[in-house]
Design an enzyme around this catalytic site. Structure first.
Site, PDB file in Angstrom:
ATOM      1  N   LYS A 194      75.735  63.149 -65.307  1.00  0.00           N
ATOM      2  CA  LYS A 194      76.458  62.800 -66.601  1.00  0.00           C
ATOM      3  C   LYS A 194      77.990  63.307 -66.273  1.00  0.00           C
ATOM      4  O   LYS A 194      78.203  63.921 -65.418  1.00  0.00           O
ATOM      5  CB  LYS A 194      76.025  63.612 -67.552  1.00  0.00           C
ATOM      6  CG  LYS A 194      74.492  63.402 -68.018  1.00  0.00           C
ATOM      7  CD  LYS A 194      73.986  64.170 -68.999  1.00  0.00           C
ATOM      8  CE  LYS A 194      73.511  65.599 -68.638  1.00  0.00           C
ATOM      9  NZ  LYS A 194      72.602  65.740 -67.574  1.00  0.00           N
ATOM     10  N   ARG A 206      65.999  70.704 -70.865  1.00  0.00           N
ATOM     11  CA  ARG A 206      65.047  69.652 -70.795  1.00  0.00           C
ATOM     12  C   ARG A 206      63.953  70.083 -69.706  1.00  0.00           C
ATOM     13  O   ARG A 206      63.700  69.321 -68.775  1.00  0.00           O
ATOM     14  CB  ARG A 206      65.732  68.315 -70.268  1.00  0.00           C
ATOM     15  CG  ARG A 206      66.631  67.660 -71.499  1.00  0.00           C
ATOM     16  CD  ARG A 206      67.225  66.565 -70.712  1.00  0.00           C
ATOM     17  NE  ARG A 206      68.019  66.201 -71.890  1.00  0.00           N
ATOM     18  CZ  ARG A 206      67.974  65.253 -72.860  1.00  0.00           C
ATOM     19  NH1 ARG A 206      66.563  64.643 -72.857  1.00  0.00           N
ATOM     20  NH2 ARG A 206      68.903  64.677 -73.448  1.00  0.00           N
TER      21      ARG A 206
END
Length: 327
Positions: free
Chosen positions: A8, A321
């Protein structure tokens, strides 16, 4: 040039700052003989059936199952410009450091680009679960050989191809069979969504078919050596259902009358058991979402968004996550 490939833009910016790559380039951060670039999730996706044969544009039962001999990947149109930047940088790199998320999906995001762009140089792995400066420096000092995490790519690739095979073939099959029966919509089938839907439907049906049955229970407050405690009357097994609930009202009323008239109770059997309770593990994502829903009224996505911000923006928690409570 050593190229760091992140998952990202925010992740790339944090790592680039530690590496001293502060000059902004085309889809990257530039430093002295070091470049940090990023994906935006998956820059590639598995090609649709008609990419293998034009006849698959039409849904025909006779064409099923569709099983590619050689799998194809296509560039996602929405992030095509970033793909071009990454491909160019891979062509210029003398060494690649995979710095995507430390899980199988992160591994796949990087490795599918390596395969598609035909990068053949040396590869090492940055294994990082927190984005504060100290954690980044520690991970940079302990780079793993690329081969050590390569099996994660195969795991993610297997999951991805299973999704494609089930989704593309079964969705077409059920939709075409539905049309034969007069249903004109699309019936999507998925490896995850369809079993989950089945669980929901089964639960709804069991609720709709539930027939309430009255049962009777007796709770008694007893006093022993100045301590009050609660006990529950146990009915004979032949008067109970499979959950040990008494279904015989007359028997329960008879027992209640006998208990009310009694001045004392006698202990028939006593069992003492020592229990050891260990400290709870840290939160995994699922448990965190469950607790935040009960205590704070937060939705699952809202909890994930907050956790992701605490990880990426504020650098106060590790990678959220995860379904592992031991991290």
């Amino acid at each position: 040039m050593r190229l760091y490939l992140c998952e990202k833009p925010s992740q790339a910016k944090d790592i680039a700052a530690v590496l001293g790559a502060k000059r902004r380039g085309d889809g990257c951060w530039l430093g002295t003989d070091v470049t940090v670039t990023w994906c935006i999730g998956h820059l590639l996706e598995t090609a649709p059936p008609d990419a293998y044969d034009a006849r698959y544009k039409r849904w025909v039962l006779a064409d099923l199952p569709i099983i590619p001999d050689k799998w194809k990947m296509t560039v996602k149109p929405r992030t095509a410009s970033q793909y071009k930047a990454v491909k160019r940088l891979l062509g210029e790199a003398s060494e690649l450091i995979i710095a995507t998320d430390a899980d199988r999906e992160g591994e796949m995001i990087a490795r599918e680009l390596v395969e598609h762009c035909r990068y053949r140089g040396p590869i090492r792995r940055l294994w990082l679960s927190a984005l504060d400066e100290a954690s980044i420096r520690k991970a940079l000092g302990a780079l793993k050989p690329g081969a050590e995490t390569f099996s994660l790519y195969h795991s993610a690739l297997g999951r991805s191809r299973a999704d494609w095979l089930i989704g593309m073939n079964m969705s077409r099959l059920f939709t075409l069979l539905g049309r034969q029966s007069g249903y004109q919509g699309v019936l999507p089938v998925g490896r995850v969504q369809t079993p989950t839907l089945r669980l929901v439907v089964d639960r709804d049906r069991s609720i709709a078919d539930f027939v309430p049955v009255p049962f009777w229970a007796i709770d008694v407050d007893l006093l022993h050596n100045g301590t009050t405690f609660s006990a529950q009357w146990r009915a004979p097994a032949d008067a109970c259902d499979d959950q040990d609930r008494c279904l015989n009202q007359a028997l329960a009323q008879q027992a209640a009358a006998a208990i009310n008239s009694a001045a004392s109770a006698r202990v028939i059997k006593l069992k003492t058991e020592r229990m050891r309770e260990v400290a709870p593990l840290p939160f995994d994502l699922g448990t965190l979402q469950e607790v935040c829903s009960k205590k704070l009224g937060l939705g699952a996505q809202e909890t994930l968004d907050i956790a992701q911000a605490l990880y990426e923006t504020y650098k106060v928690i590790t990678y959220p996550r995860s379904d592992c409570g031991f991290l």
